[in-house]
Design a protein around this motif. Structure first.
Motif, short mmCIF file in Angstrom:
data_model
loop_
_atom_site.label_atom_id
_atom_site.label_comp_id
_atom_site.label_asym_id
_atom_site.label_seq_id
_atom_site.Cartn_x
_atom_site.Cartn_y
_atom_site.Cartn_z
N PHE A 151 0.79 -1.17 -0.09
CA PHE A 151 -0.11 -0.08 -0.06
C PHE A 151 0.91 1.20 -0.03
CE2 PHE A 151 -3.87 -2.14 0.19
CZ PHE A 151 -3.74 -3.12 1.24
N ILE A 152 2.21 0.99 -0.18
CA ILE A 152 3.14 2.21 0.02
C ILE A 152 3.84 2.21 -1.35
CG2 ILE A 152 5.00 3.28 1.08
CD1 ILE A 152 2.28 3.39 2.80
N TYR A 153 3.80 3.48 -1.94
CA TYR A 153 4.60 3.34 -3.30
C TYR A 153 5.51 4.65 -3.24
CZ TYR A 153 1.10 0.03 -4.39
OH TYR A 153 -0.20 -1.03 -4.18
N ASP A 154 6.81 4.65 -3.92
CA ASP A 154 7.65 5.51 -4.18
C ASP A 154 7.82 6.01 -5.44
OD1 ASP A 154 9.72 7.56 -2.61
OD2 ASP A 154 10.83 6.43 -4.07
N LYS A 155 8.39 7.22 -5.79
CA LYS A 155 8.29 7.63 -7.16
C LYS A 155 9.16 6.96 -7.90
CE LYS A 155 9.42 11.62 -9.81
NZ LYS A 155 9.69 13.05 -9.87
N THR A 170 4.30 15.15 -1.07
CA THR A 170 5.71 14.44 -1.29
C THR A 170 5.74 13.66 -2.51
OG1 THR A 170 5.19 12.88 0.45
CG2 THR A 170 6.23 15.25 1.07
N ASP A 171 4.62 12.82 -2.90
CA ASP A 171 4.81 12.00 -3.86
C ASP A 171 3.38 11.64 -4.19
OD1 ASP A 171 3.69 9.95 -2.19
OD2 ASP A 171 5.85 9.60 -1.36
N TYR A 227 4.75 13.79 -10.69
CA TYR A 227 5.43 12.61 -9.95
C TYR A 227 5.36 11.60 -10.90
CZ TYR A 227 4.54 15.14 -5.49
OH TYR A 227 4.57 16.20 -4.54
N GLY A 228 4.42 11.49 -11.80
CA GLY A 228 4.02 10.27 -12.53
C GLY A 228 3.27 9.33 -11.56
N VAL A 229 3.03 7.89 -11.93
CA VAL A 229 2.06 7.29 -11.16
C VAL A 229 2.47 5.84 -10.83
CG1 VAL A 229 -0.23 6.15 -11.17
CG2 VAL A 229 -0.05 8.42 -12.04
N PRO A 230 2.75 5.24 -9.70
CA PRO A 230 3.09 4.11 -9.43
C PRO A 230 2.75 3.14 -10.22
CG PRO A 230 2.66 5.22 -7.35
CD PRO A 230 1.95 6.03 -8.57
#
Length: 375
Positions: free
Chosen positions: A92-96, A313-314, A344-347
């Motif tokens: 459930f957590i994604y980074d750039k 932040t993202d 940011y883009g999307v995960p």
């Protein structure tokens, strides 16, 4: 069965988070794996770093012949000592780092994901917190009229191209909004707009509702200048939402997307929107949140959505921040998501979640739009 690195990396160990003044953000750790942790400026960054370190930790444990716990395989969320609901699993957590960015950046996923994730909390049904499960199986996380109208605008642009006159483009917007609106998200449209969808010769009705802003994101991706972007955004609003506030909402969101995808900073976009559209973007989300409530006007949705993006932040943090404000959360979060996507883009994992929740016809439009403007 041989228990390899891949075997252990597929286990969903519980991850816990704490605010870290030392790290200037967050500290993420795996309680079952002593010494396995990560820090970052956001929860997403901390989680990503912890996941990287987990791979190193697991390799070292395997080489040393140490026993690796397997009993902590939990997903979902848990309540920490302070009583806050926090994510348990990195899914459930994604980074750039996991996002698709640059020239291959996705288009429209941000708005649609915002609509879907915000939908269970519409009509002030949320707890005004950023700590919630993005795709909670206990709730109906689904696309709404916001997604349908966003894809209707996209379909019109795909059909007519980008260099057609006003009357042609407006006719295409009306035709696609009516055709898709009659087939999807029945019962979710406002009363006036629902009637407009079924009229033989629909006319604008002076609306300043936030529908003009939530459906406009495709236009932000199509043109070479901000002036042309704003012009076509105005056309898309005028077919129904021809009040000055309705037009302003559409133009400001499309212009923001255009500027962000062309490398403008948040500060530059904020200044442009304040100067060009007169929105007050001086309030923080903490100032907005306590008294904000469900409202469906552009003037009380668009500035809040922009502010949620500005403080993020993202991509995931933008979505969570928008939902935490409350209000007309599917529309507000769709607007925030459309801006965050351009920045940011999307995960990739979230793109997959999005696609799995769309019917085939709408998914086809979304996929076709990824190639708009290509020769």
């Amino acid at each position: 069965m041989e228990k390899t690195l891949e075997y252990y990396m597929n286990i969903n160990y519980r991850m816990e988070f704490e605010k870290s003044l030392e790290a200037g953000g967050y500290y993420a750790s795996y309680p079952a794996l002593p010494g396995c942790n990560g820090v970052g400026r956001s929860m997403a960054e901390a989680a990503a770093n912890a996941l990287k370190n987990r791979e190193k930790w697991t390799k070292a444990a395997l080489l040393a012949g140490l026993e690796i716990p397997e009993s902590d395989c939990q997903s979902g969320f848990e309540v920490n000592a302070a009583g806050k609901l926090l994510p348990r699993g990195a899914e459930f957590i994604y980074d750039k780092e996991f996002c698709v960015v640059g020239v291959e950046a996705p288009k429209l996923y941000g708005a649609i994901l915002g609509d879907m994730i915000g939908s269970p909390y519409e009509f002030d049904r949320g707890d005004k917190t950023k700590y919630f499960e993005l795709f909670d199986r206990r709730k109906w996380v689904h696309y709404t009229d916001d997604t349908v109208m966003t894809l209707a605008i996209a379909k019109a642009l795909l059909a007519e191209g980008q260099d057609v006159p006003e009357h042609t483009m407006k006719a295409a917007f009306i035709e696609r909004m009516q055709s898709l609106g009659k087939c999807y998200a029945e019962g979710e449209y406002g009363a006036r707009f629902a009637g407009w969808l079924r009229e033989e010769n629909p006319q604008p009705y002076g609306s300043y509702g936030n529908g003009s802003a939530m459906r406009v994101s495709a236009i932000g991706w199509c043109y070479d200048t901000v002036e042309r972007t704003r012009e076509v955004a105005r056309w898309s609003a005028e077919v129904s939402h021809n009040h000055p506030e309705g037009i302003k909402g559409a133009e400001s969101v499309a212009a923001g997307i255009f500027l962000l995808r062309n490398g403008a900073s948040k500060a530059e976009v904020k200044k442009y929107i304040e100067q060009e559209f007169g929105y007050d973007l001086s309030r923080t989300c903490d100032e907005i949140r306590p008294n904000y409530h469900h409202v469906e006007s552009c003037q009380e949705t668009v500035p809040e959505a922009i502010t949620a993006f500005m403080e993020s932040t993202d991509f995931e943090d933008a979505i969570r921040t928008a939902v935490s404000l409350g209000g007309d959360s599917d529309t507000l979060t769709a607007i925030t998501g459309s801006l965050a996507e351009a920045y940011y883009g999307v995960p990739k994992a979230l793109m997959k979640e999005c696609e799995e929740r769309l019917p085939e016809e709408l998914l086809e439009i979304l996929r076709d739009f990824q190639h708009i403007g290509e020769d």
